[in-house]
Design a protein around this motif. Sequence first.
Motif, PDB file in Angstrom:
ATOM      1  N   LEU A  25       0.805  -1.217   0.000  1.00 26.94           N
ATOM      2  CA  LEU A  25       0.000   0.000   0.000  1.00 26.94           C
ATOM      3  C   LEU A  25       0.840   1.270   0.000  1.00 26.94           C
ATOM      4  O   LEU A  25       0.299   2.375   0.108  1.00 26.94           O
ATOM      5  CB  LEU A  25      -0.910   0.025   1.249  1.00 26.94           C
ATOM      6  N   GLY A  28      -0.072   4.190  -2.458  1.00 28.28           N
ATOM      7  CA  GLY A  28      -1.337   4.831  -2.115  1.00 28.28           C
ATOM      8  C   GLY A  28      -1.217   5.686  -0.866  1.00 28.28           C
ATOM      9  O   GLY A  28      -1.760   6.793  -0.806  1.00 28.28           O
ATOM     10  N   VAL A  29      -0.513   5.178   0.150  1.00 30.15           N
ATOM     11  CA  VAL A  29      -0.310   5.946   1.382  1.00 30.15           C
ATOM     12  C   VAL A  29       0.492   7.209   1.090  1.00 30.15           C
ATOM     13  O   VAL A  29       0.146   8.306   1.552  1.00 30.15           O
ATOM     14  CB  VAL A  29       0.412   5.079   2.445  1.00 30.15           C
ATOM     15  N   ASP A  31       0.862   8.869  -1.754  1.00 34.67           N
ATOM     16  CA  ASP A  31       0.096   9.834  -2.541  1.00 34.67           C
ATOM     17  C   ASP A  31      -0.959  10.534  -1.686  1.00 34.67           C
ATOM     18  O   ASP A  31      -1.161  11.757  -1.789  1.00 34.67           O
ATOM     19  CB  ASP A  31      -0.580   9.133  -3.719  1.00 34.67           C
ATOM     20  N   ASP A  32      -1.644   9.775  -0.840  1.00 36.53           N
ATOM     21  CA  ASP A  32      -2.741  10.337  -0.052  1.00 36.53           C
ATOM     22  C   ASP A  32      -2.239  11.297   1.020  1.00 36.53           C
ATOM     23  O   ASP A  32      -2.879  12.328   1.298  1.00 36.53           O
ATOM     24  CB  ASP A  32      -3.532   9.201   0.600  1.00 36.53           C
ATOM     25  N   GLY A 151      -6.955  -2.902  -0.104  1.00 36.42           N
ATOM     26  CA  GLY A 151      -6.433  -1.547  -0.165  1.00 36.42           C
ATOM     27  C   GLY A 151      -6.373  -1.004  -1.580  1.00 36.42           C
ATOM     28  O   GLY A 151      -6.666   0.179  -1.819  1.00 36.42           O
ATOM     29  N   GLN A 152      -5.992  -1.874  -2.512  1.00 30.02           N
ATOM     30  CA  GLN A 152      -5.918  -1.428  -3.911  1.00 30.02           C
ATOM     31  C   GLN A 152      -7.302  -1.122  -4.461  1.00 30.02           C
ATOM     32  O   GLN A 152      -7.471  -0.200  -5.258  1.00 30.02           O
ATOM     33  CB  GLN A 152      -5.251  -2.520  -4.762  1.00 30.02           C
ATOM     34  N   LEU A 154     -10.265  -0.491  -2.536  1.00 30.83           N
ATOM     35  CA  LEU A 154     -11.110   0.415  -1.750  1.00 30.83           C
ATOM     36  C   LEU A 154     -10.339   1.528  -1.061  1.00 30.83           C
ATOM     37  O   LEU A 154     -10.940   2.344  -0.353  1.00 30.83           O
ATOM     38  CB  LEU A 154     -11.886  -0.393  -0.692  1.00 30.83           C
ATOM     39  N   GLY A 155      -9.030   1.576  -1.257  1.00 33.45           N
ATOM     40  CA  GLY A 155      -8.213   2.574  -0.585  1.00 33.45           C
ATOM     41  C   GLY A 155      -7.492   1.966   0.602  1.00 33.45           C
ATOM     42  O   GLY A 155      -7.983   1.028   1.243  1.00 33.45           O
ATOM     43  N   TRP A 156      -6.312   2.497   0.916  1.00 39.75           N
ATOM     44  CA  TRP A 156      -5.470   1.873   1.933  1.00 39.75           C
ATOM     45  C   TRP A 156      -6.109   1.860   3.311  1.00 39.75           C
ATOM     46  O   TRP A 156      -5.844   0.959   4.120  1.00 39.75           O
ATOM     47  CB  TRP A 156      -4.116   2.576   1.989  1.00 39.75           C
ATOM     48  N   ARG A 157      -6.978   2.825   3.604  1.00 40.03           N
ATOM     49  CA  ARG A 157      -7.622   2.859   4.915  1.00 40.03           C
ATOM     50  C   ARG A 157      -8.526   1.639   5.124  1.00 40.03           C
ATOM     51  O   ARG A 157      -8.684   1.155   6.244  1.00 40.03           O
ATOM     52  CB  ARG A 157      -8.415   4.153   5.081  1.00 40.03           C
ATOM     53  N   SER A 159      -7.927  -1.336   4.277  1.00 39.70           N
ATOM     54  CA  SER A 159      -7.109  -2.455   4.726  1.00 39.70           C
ATOM     55  C   SER A 159      -7.006  -2.475   6.246  1.00 39.70           C
ATOM     56  O   SER A 159      -7.119  -3.532   6.883  1.00 39.70           O
ATOM     57  CB  SER A 159      -5.709  -2.372   4.110  1.00 39.70           C
TER      58      SER A 159
END
Length: 399
Positions: A25, A28-29, A31-32, A151-152, A154-157, A159
């Motif tokens: 993740l 994604g982490v 970038d966010d 995570g990929q 639905l988003g890392w959160r 997970s």
Amino acid sequence: MSLPLIALAIAAFGIGTTEFVILGLLTGVADDLGVSVPAAGYLVSGYAMGVVVGAPLLAVITSKWPRKPTLIMLMGIFIVGNVLCALAPDYLSLMAARVVTSFSHGAFFGIASVTAAGLVVPEKRGQAISLVFAGLTLASVLGVPLGSAIGQALGWRASFWSVAAIGVVAILALWQWLPLSLPRNEGGIMGEFRVLKEGSVLLALGLSVLASISMFTVVTYIEPMLSTLTGVGGLWITLIMAIYGLGLTAGSILGGRLGHRALMPVLMKLMLGTGVILVIMSFTLFSLVPAMLTIFLWAAISFAIMPLLQLLVVDQAAEAPNLASTLNQSAFNLGNATGASVGGVVISAGLPMHTIPLAGAIVIVANIGLTMLAWRVMQRRSARRQAEYDAAHAAATVS
């Protein structure tokens, strides 16, 4: 199969998943939260250092607490930590939440190992501890890939919310299946620390550090070695990592079956086998099928060492099993971080990729030497204690 041991394994599965799920993740982490990927990678290091430094302190604080409520409390910390990760508004908050979560890791595995060993007859202790570790290895095979996929998608959160849900299931299992009348350590806090004066305990912890260094020198760089030497990528990497995870599971089972035998000779044979396979791996990485077979065998034999080392520490630190077995988890995590650095040194020195397994082999050979030293120290300690017991018994008989 014992329901209390299954409850401990479920908790181990959740803890193992949360430690490494972030590896899939990082982008994604980053970038966010507006940080670099290397900075996101420090979230793994922060977790490991939390285990190394914080977990032993928590183990000492809880040393006289009843074990069932303590294990449930630790899983509560696990759930809170993962919820804080899911809600973290920025990078520093996420780092702090990861460290909070890590406190449950080392303390849980330390106390769970002692608890598992106490739930079965002496000759089954190795199998009981290996079942707890099987939850950890199953996390590598199933939990981490599924967590990364969530995570990929639905988003890392998402997970971390999923891992927190595993924690809820674990608490329910511990509450329902773990007996209330588990023994507790009757020694005081100073008694917990005094055990660290024993050379046999320190040597046992050193064996864990070196075993983990050898493993993580290689596994950290599996992907670049496969890409560069074997010439595969994408789904093949995923498949080979799944094979590696299956090897870990097989190793956990193997370690459990060997736990009733004389530990030190078994450990030396497994270490020797690991070293031989690592040397062979430096040649087989150039071909896909031999590489997959060698990676599986290496994972199985090298990980069979881990539950045996946990059992060894529990045996050598009978006066303070909670602290010592928790410190063993810190030793493993210290080895994880050091092993990654050793492999990085090999690459930075300009040596070819296939020499990385050779570096791991050198470390495990050094561990064989340390095992021989530890065996002699443990034999002297056992002889000294037997002499003290005989003298006390003779004095009591005379009086």
